[in-house]
Design an enzyme around this catalytic site. Structure first.
Site: not given
Ligand SMILES: [Zn+2]
Length: 524
Positions: A57, A468
């Site tokens: 997960c 710049d």
């Molecule tokens: Zn999960």
């Protein structure tokens, strides 16, 4: 504010080796706390495999947090997958922000990941040996670096990328499964089916939403989401792109960015819009060849700088009391990348000594003269007509008929020749100093141009074009006193290694015309 980031943990927390690899992760306790609090700042940097379910997960997964003793922590999806975990169907690890380029400091790994994203390990004849050769390192060294920075082998990274990209296409698009197999680089439908059966114990089609009807009409477009770590200053990115949009190639309209695309001689287009509530960009790709999809998505990520660890960057820049109000005003300001290395280098040359608007007009002339027409069926917007000219087309042109001084025309030609001769010219290779030297060897490329190319095309987070004019103006507005480029360079030491982002803030100040409210005397 509580600022617990991976990089800070690496300094302050005791390091331990990840259980199944030599990759360094924060202490297990810290990883678990991130998981318990569903801390979004770890999303993309940390993955958890749960031994009791065999599923891995993202730290923000809405499912109930597993017991501490059942958690194994990984620094990449590939490492979790290589250890036998399969991706969660709820938090969908394939949609985590892609933080791969922020792993460690290994240029070789970053370059290898870019090549793998372009399909370097897909198809017949592709091998880690060939990949290592392209990177100029030994095969064993490459494997060792991957293990150290990602906790997984190059092959596992490529396989995980294929599976996760296919899974995203199954969930989010109406592409037929046979095309998804090709788009994700499986090479054959049989291998695609086998991989999904091994991993999910079901065929790919079973993961598709029931009410989703496949639509084989590719010119309708394939729409995907790319997630970033918040905050994201979309308005500033879009304003940056709008000011530089080259007629025929790019259009910014109704909060959407459209542009033409060319990959291996085939043309099409992309359309990008912000989905703030989903913390994502939505990309619609109209392209006849599905195998180019991963490479196109990678370019969008680069252009919109979606992989930045922006919390760490903003926190670091805020330690400078004069930059802090700027960061507070534009939290999540990104440093947009170049769509293509050669195109960006050409833009830099066209922009020498002239305004952004003038450079844009010159770009339009160049495209009208040397750009190939885009296939109308895939253009997606009536104002998109051409792709940006390739280095080969500029090289072949007898004389560059664009309204600018001869020196710059010759420089453009030299850039095209150098780019055509060295496919690695715009890939990060070695240190930033080496990259600057390599670019400065090209006719007409001075320090400013080289730093600008490094910042946008090479995605060097520490590049800084100190001379710049916009940066100097921005610094003057912030400090209340005139700045010189050497003075600015000294100040910028403090902003390392994120000088490119400090530059972006100074440019934004210069463009807005609003500096710090406090007067110069406050600093005297
Ligand atoms: Zn999960």
């Amino acid at each position: 504010m509580h600022r617990l980031t991976m990089s800070e943990n690496r300094q302050s927390a005791p390091l331990r080796e990840c259980e199944n690899s030599r990759m360094e992760l924060p202490d297990r306790e810290i990883c678990y706390r991130a998981l318990e609090s569903r801390d979004p700042r770890f999303d993309g940097l940390l993955f958890v495999g749960v031994t009791s379910t065999g599923i891995y997960c993202r730290p923000i997964c809405p499912a109930r947090t597993a017991k501490f003793e059942n958690c194994r922590f990984f620094g990449s999806a590939a490492a979790a997958q290589e250890s036998g975990f399969r991706p969660c169907l709820r938090c969908r690890p394939e949609t985590a922000p892609d933080m791969a380029s922020w792993r460690g400091t290994s240029n070789t790994v970053s370059r290898a990941l870019a090549l793998i994203n372009d399909g370097a390990l897909d198809g017949n004849g592709a091998s880690v040996e060939v990949l290592a050769e392209r990177l100029g390192v030994g095969e064993r060294q490459l494997r060792r670096l991957f293990l150290q920075h990602l906790g997984a082998s190059p092959i596992a990274v490529a396989q995980t990328r294929r599976v996760l990209f296919a899974k995203q296409l199954i969930h989010e698009t109406r592409m037929p499964l046979t095309e998804i197999a090709m788009a994700a680089g499986f090479g054959s439908v049989r291998r695609f089916n086998e991989t999904f059966r091994d991993l999910f114990h079901r065929p790919p089609g079973a993961l598709r939403r029931k009410n989703l009807v496949p639509d084989p009409a590719l010119n309708a477009g394939v729409t995907l989401r790319v997630r970033y770590r918040p905050p994201y200053d979309w308005e500033s990115t879009l304003a940056h792109l709008e000011a530089r949009a080259i007629p025929g190639v790019e259009v910014v309209e109704n909060g959407r960015y459209h542009r033409t695309v060319e990959v291996s001689g085939v043309t099409g287009s992309v359309e990008v819009v912000h989905l703030p509530r989903r913390q994502s960009l939505s990309i619609t790709i109209r392209f006849p060849n599905v195998q180019a999809l991963p490479a196109i998505v990678a370019r969008v990520r680069r252009l919109f700088d979606t992989g930045a660890d922006i919390g760490t960057i903003d926190a670091h820049l805020s330690r400078d009391p004069r930059l802090a109000p700027l960061v507070a005003r534009r939290p999540g300001l990104r440093a947009p990348g170049g769509w293509d290395g050669f195109e960006l280098a050409v833009r830099a040359i066209l922009g020498q000594q002239v305004s952004v608007a003038a450079a844009r007009r010159l770009g339009g002339q160049l495209v009208a003269l040397y750009g190939r027409p885009v296939t109308q069926e895939f253009a997606g917007h009536p104002q998109l007509s051409h792709v940006f000219p390739s280095a080969e087309r500029i090289t072949a042109a007898e004389r560059i008929e664009v309204g600018m001084p001869d020196a710059r025309r010759l420089s453009l030609k030299a850039m095209a020749e150098a780019s055509a001769a060295d496919p690695n010219l715009f890939r990060p290779f070695g240190t930033i100093e080496e990259a600057i030297l390599r670019l400065r060897a090209i006719r007409g490329v001075g320090e400013w141009t080289a730093q600008y190319i490094a910042l946008r095309a090479l995605r060097e987070t520490d590049a800084f074009p100190a001379s710049d004019i916009g940066l100097l103006r921005g610094a003057e507005m912030v400090d209340g006193v005139r700045s010189t480029s050497s003075g600015l360079l000294d100040r910028a030491e403090f902003w390392r290694p994120w000088r490119a982002y400090a530059a972006q803030h100074l440019w934004a100040v210069a463009a807005s015309g609003i500096g710090n409210e406090r007067s110069a005397s406050a600093y005297a």
